[in-house]
Write a protein that holds these residues in place. Structure first.
Motif, PDB file in Angstrom:
ATOM      1  N   ALA A 128      48.182  35.293  34.865  1.00  0.00           N
ATOM      2  CA  ALA A 128      47.415  34.249  36.275  1.00  0.00           C
ATOM      3  C   ALA A 128      47.877  35.223  37.736  1.00  0.00           C
ATOM      4  N   GLY A 129      49.635  35.863  37.278  1.00  0.00           N
ATOM      5  CA  GLY A 129      49.390  35.830  39.011  1.00  0.00           C
ATOM      6  C   GLY A 129      48.732  37.301  39.249  1.00  0.00           C
ATOM      7  N   VAL A 130      47.440  37.782  37.717  1.00  0.00           N
ATOM      8  CA  VAL A 130      46.542  39.076  38.178  1.00  0.00           C
ATOM      9  C   VAL A 130      45.061  38.785  39.009  1.00  0.00           C
ATOM     10  N   LEU A 131      45.227  37.280  38.213  1.00  0.00           N
ATOM     11  CA  LEU A 131      43.670  36.663  38.466  1.00  0.00           C
ATOM     12  C   LEU A 131      43.392  36.011  39.915  1.00  0.00           C
ATOM     13  N   GLU A 132      44.592  35.822  39.856  1.00  0.00           N
ATOM     14  CA  GLU A 132      44.804  34.753  41.436  1.00  0.00           C
ATOM     15  C   GLU A 132      44.469  35.574  42.530  1.00  0.00           C
ATOM     16  N   ALA A 133      44.667  37.332  42.654  1.00  0.00           N
ATOM     17  CA  ALA A 133      45.011  38.034  43.147  1.00  0.00           C
ATOM     18  C   ALA A 133      43.677  38.619  43.140  1.00  0.00           C
ATOM     19  N   TYR A 134      42.549  38.040  42.562  1.00  0.00           N
ATOM     20  CA  TYR A 134      41.289  38.691  43.303  1.00  0.00           C
ATOM     21  C   TYR A 134      41.097  37.415  44.677  1.00  0.00           C
ATOM     22  N   ALA A 135      41.575  35.924  45.093  1.00  0.00           N
ATOM     23  CA  ALA A 135      40.916  35.032  45.467  1.00  0.00           C
ATOM     24  C   ALA A 135      41.763  35.986  47.069  1.00  0.00           C
ATOM     25  N   LEU A 136      42.503  37.061  47.525  1.00  0.00           N
ATOM     26  CA  LEU A 136      42.472  38.120  48.190  1.00  0.00           C
ATOM     27  C   LEU A 136      41.687  38.951  49.188  1.00  0.00           C
ATOM     28  N   GLY A 137      40.437  38.717  48.385  1.00  0.00           N
ATOM     29  CA  GLY A 137      39.352  39.591  49.466  1.00  0.00           C
ATOM     30  C   GLY A 137      39.418  40.698  48.745  1.00  0.00           C
ATOM     31  N   LEU A 138      40.539  41.663  48.799  1.00  0.00           N
ATOM     32  CA  LEU A 138      40.758  43.072  48.555  1.00  0.00           C
ATOM     33  C   LEU A 138      40.030  43.647  47.219  1.00  0.00           C
ATOM     34  N   LYS A 389      38.433  18.952  34.598  1.00  0.00           N
ATOM     35  CA  LYS A 389      37.644  19.824  35.659  1.00  0.00           C
ATOM     36  C   LYS A 389      37.329  20.885  35.600  1.00  0.00           C
ATOM     37  N   ILE A 390      36.634  22.153  35.588  1.00  0.00           N
ATOM     38  CA  ILE A 390      36.630  23.575  36.096  1.00  0.00           C
ATOM     39  C   ILE A 390      36.273  23.879  37.850  1.00  0.00           C
ATOM     40  N   ARG A 391      37.671  24.656  37.520  1.00  0.00           N
ATOM     41  CA  ARG A 391      37.988  24.954  38.827  1.00  0.00           C
ATOM     42  C   ARG A 391      37.119  26.565  39.626  1.00  0.00           C
ATOM     43  N   TYR A 392      37.343  27.535  38.727  1.00  0.00           N
ATOM     44  CA  TYR A 392      36.849  28.264  38.994  1.00  0.00           C
ATOM     45  C   TYR A 392      36.440  29.449  37.970  1.00  0.00           C
ATOM     46  N   MET A 393      35.831  30.847  38.059  1.00  0.00           N
ATOM     47  CA  MET A 393      36.303  31.557  36.772  1.00  0.00           C
ATOM     48  C   MET A 393      35.911  33.096  37.595  1.00  0.00           C
ATOM     49  N   THR A 394      36.531  34.374  36.402  1.00  0.00           N
ATOM     50  CA  THR A 394      36.379  35.393  36.472  1.00  0.00           C
ATOM     51  C   THR A 394      36.004  36.172  35.854  1.00  0.00           C
ATOM     52  N   GLN A 395      35.641  37.090  35.760  1.00  0.00           N
ATOM     53  CA  GLN A 395      35.594  38.155  34.497  1.00  0.00           C
ATOM     54  C   GLN A 395      36.997  38.776  34.727  1.00  0.00           C
ATOM     55  N   VAL A 396      37.451  39.347  33.584  1.00  0.00           N
ATOM     56  CA  VAL A 396      38.448  39.354  33.789  1.00  0.00           C
ATOM     57  C   VAL A 396      38.430  41.327  32.631  1.00  0.00           C
ATOM     58  N   ASN A 397      37.164  41.635  32.155  1.00  0.00           N
ATOM     59  CA  ASN A 397      37.365  42.647  31.437  1.00  0.00           C
ATOM     60  C   ASN A 397      35.731  43.099  30.736  1.00  0.00           C
ATOM     61  N   ALA A 398      35.107  44.033  30.624  1.00  0.00           N
ATOM     62  CA  ALA A 398      33.484  44.462  30.214  1.00  0.00           C
ATOM     63  C   ALA A 398      34.366  44.938  28.643  1.00  0.00           C
ATOM     64  N   ARG A 399      33.230  44.724  27.915  1.00  0.00           N
ATOM     65  CA  ARG A 399      33.201  46.358  26.622  1.00  0.00           C
ATOM     66  C   ARG A 399      34.374  44.830  25.347  1.00  0.00           C
ATOM     67  N   PRO A 400      33.461  43.703  25.255  1.00  0.00           N
ATOM     68  CA  PRO A 400      32.594  43.532  25.275  1.00  0.00           C
ATOM     69  C   PRO A 400      32.759  42.415  27.029  1.00  0.00           C
ATOM     70  N   PRO A 401      31.593  41.877  27.915  1.00  0.00           N
ATOM     71  CA  PRO A 401      31.954  41.028  29.174  1.00  0.00           C
ATOM     72  C   PRO A 401      33.181  39.132  28.146  1.00  0.00           C
ATOM     73  N   THR A 402      34.169  39.949  29.322  1.00  0.00           N
ATOM     74  CA  THR A 402      35.380  38.588  28.821  1.00  0.00           C
ATOM     75  C   THR A 402      35.502  37.938  29.830  1.00  0.00           C
ATOM     76  N   PHE A 403      35.395  36.762  30.150  1.00  0.00           N
ATOM     77  CA  PHE A 403      35.545  35.656  31.097  1.00  0.00           C
ATOM     78  C   PHE A 403      37.270  34.697  31.005  1.00  0.00           C
ATOM     79  N   SER A 404      37.245  33.991  32.260  1.00  0.00           N
ATOM     80  CA  SER A 404      38.625  33.089  32.710  1.00  0.00           C
ATOM     81  C   SER A 404      37.619  32.069  33.282  1.00  0.00           C
ATOM     82  N   LEU A 405      38.171  30.862  32.688  1.00  0.00           N
ATOM     83  CA  LEU A 405      38.116  29.599  33.419  1.00  0.00           C
ATOM     84  C   LEU A 405      39.648  28.811  33.853  1.00  0.00           C
ATOM     85  N   PHE A 406      39.589  28.927  34.670  1.00  0.00           N
ATOM     86  CA  PHE A 406      40.727  28.114  35.226  1.00  0.00           C
ATOM     87  C   PHE A 406      40.065  26.367  35.743  1.00  0.00           C
ATOM     88  N   GLY A 407      40.811  25.606  35.299  1.00  0.00           N
ATOM     89  CA  GLY A 407      40.883  24.714  35.627  1.00  0.00           C
ATOM     90  C   GLY A 407      41.693  23.033  35.046  1.00  0.00           C
TER      91      GLY A 407
END
Length: 452
Positions: A128-138, A389-407
């Motif tokens: 979860a912390g890895v995914l949250e790090a996307y929000a830092l905008g870096l 409630k679905i709050r946001y999502m992000t792609q965590v991997n490719a090959r195949p495309p893998t997404f995480s939903l948060f909420g």
């Protein structure tokens, strides 16, 4: 000139552990209590063939002006100013804290290149912390474990553009070209006597494999180096795979196991179906197996020259695939005739197109703008009176495309709604025929700016 790399972050996120790993010696003191490191420590960092000047800094922390902690932070500021690239370390198990967000903003204002390292990410506790790090905008975070040495290969790839000097640009271009020319691993699977070896021979333009009217001639999964229009391919011909209940004899069992192993190691899979016969459950099972393994899939209808009503046959196959294999909805179906060498180029074009979709990456910003529209058009249901409630999502991997939903309450999200989102992704980002993966996670929304 040697590149300068600064390790930064709040106290006790593992900066000194990372420093020691990169310099190859225990130069920096490491302890569980925060604030052990005070002065800026320097060392000769090394990661594979990369060498650089490495700075270990005191933790970036808010502190009263003039205090010891404030002077320690000033040393860290000086390291930022002197560095060519900054490694911003967060604790993946603790997630993104307000202090992390504050100093991410400070790093942005400095304008120096920044790599976000989500440390302590080994095991599920840090996901979860890895995914949250996307929000830092870096940029995309790099999951590592400084203590266990995990993620160093990803860190290496990220450091290469900053650490290698201009004199290495030609080498970098060569490496990029080598990655671009990495062979596509392609497996051809199907039931016995579907024409797999005949198809492979037609693609190769030579009688490389033994063929004949007898079923079960091929036993081993044969790997062949090949090139199609200048693109390298490792082509696997596999033994025919019958239903498990029909597999008899030790040799056939070994042959089937070898074929299944080829699927697992492939990037893309051609599922070959005899167009002259009715589609059997085993044909669909093989296509589903390739999709379940997360491979890029293309359906090929063999012996097409023997089909009389071609238009009706193709329509029937497409309807069967759409109804029974929703996971690869929109999969490309290509009729081929190996004997007449027809449809072969179209087949390979479809394979490379499927592999490209299989490698797709979508930015978090694009995904969440798309998600907002999908939620407005069709909000999630409200089981037991409580809306999911679905709050946001992000792609965590490719090959195949893998997404995480948060909420919230995502365990109660109906599969029909997940299919709605999957089909929306396919429609908006042209992912038809590609297996998609969805993870559902609860927890906080790192994109919520009003959260205290």
């Amino acid at each position: 000139m040697t590149a300068k790399v600064a390790i930064l972050g709040r106290p006790n996120v593992g900066k000194s552990t990372l420093f020691n790993r990169l310099v190859g010696r225990k130069l920096a003191l490491v302890d569980d209590q925060p604030g052990v490191t005070r002065d800026r420590r320097e060392g000769e960092g090394r990661l594979a063939d990369l060498t650089f000047r490495l700075f270990d800094t005191a933790g970036l922390d808010a502190a009263p002006r003039g205090s010891l902690e404030d002077r320690m932070s000033a040393q860290s500021e000086a390291a930022i100013a002197d560095a060519d690239v900054c490694l911003f370390v967060i604790d993946a198990r603790a997630g993104v804290t307000p202090v992390d967000r504050e100093f991410a903003g400070k790093l942005r204002r400095h304008g120096k290149p920044v790599l976000v390292l989500a440390n302590k990410s080994e095991g599920r506790a840090g996901e979860a912390g890895v995914l949250e790090a996307y929000a830092l905008g870096l940029g995309d975070p790099i999951a590592i474990s400084a203590e266990h040495g995990e993620g160093m290969d990803a860190l290496y790839d990220a450091l290469v553009p900053f650490v290698k000097g201009e004199e290495d640009d030609a080498d970098d271009e060569a490496e990029a070209a080598e990655a671009e020319n990495r062979p596509l691993k392609l497996a051809v699977i199907g039931q016995p006597n579907a024409g797999k070896s005949t198809l492979v021979n037609a693609l190769l333009g030579a009688d490389r494999l033994l063929t004949g009217p007898e079923a079960g001639i091929t036993r081993d999964a044969i790997a062949i180096d090949w090139s199609w229009r200048g693109k390298p391919v490792i082509l696997w011909d596999t033994a025919g795979i019958r239903r498990k209940s029909r597999v008899t004899g030790k040799v056939e069992k070994l042959a089937v196991a070898d074929g299944l192993r080829a699927i697992r190691f492939a990037d893309a899979v051609i599922v070959l179906i005899d167009a002259g016969l009715e589609i059997e459950r085993q044909d669909l099972t093989l296509a589903d197996l390739a999709a379940q393994q997360g491979r890029a899939v293309v359906i090929a209808l063999s012996k097409w020259d023997m089909v009389e009503d071609k238009q009706k046959r193709l329509k029937d196959v497409k309807e069967d695939m759409a109804e029974i294999l929703p996971e690869i909805r929109g999969v490309t179906i290509v009729p081929v005739s190996a004997h007449q060498e027809k449809g072969l180029d179209r087949l390979m074009e479809a394979v490379f197109a499927a592999a490209e979709k299989w490698n797709t990456r979508i930015s978090t910003g694009q995904l969440n703008r798309w998600l907002e529209g999908m939620l407005e058009r069709n909000p999630p249901p409200a089981p037991s009176g409580r809306r999911i409630k679905i709050r946001y999502m992000t792609q965590v991997n490719a090959r195949p495309p893998t997404f995480s939903l948060f909420g919230n309450q995502l365990d109660n999200l109906p599969e029909s709604y997940v299919r709605y989102l999957m089909n929306g992704l396919r429609e908006n980002f042209d992912l038809w025929g590609t297996p998609l993966r969805f993870n559902r996670r609860g927890g906080r929304n790192p994109f919520d700016k009003d959260r205290k």
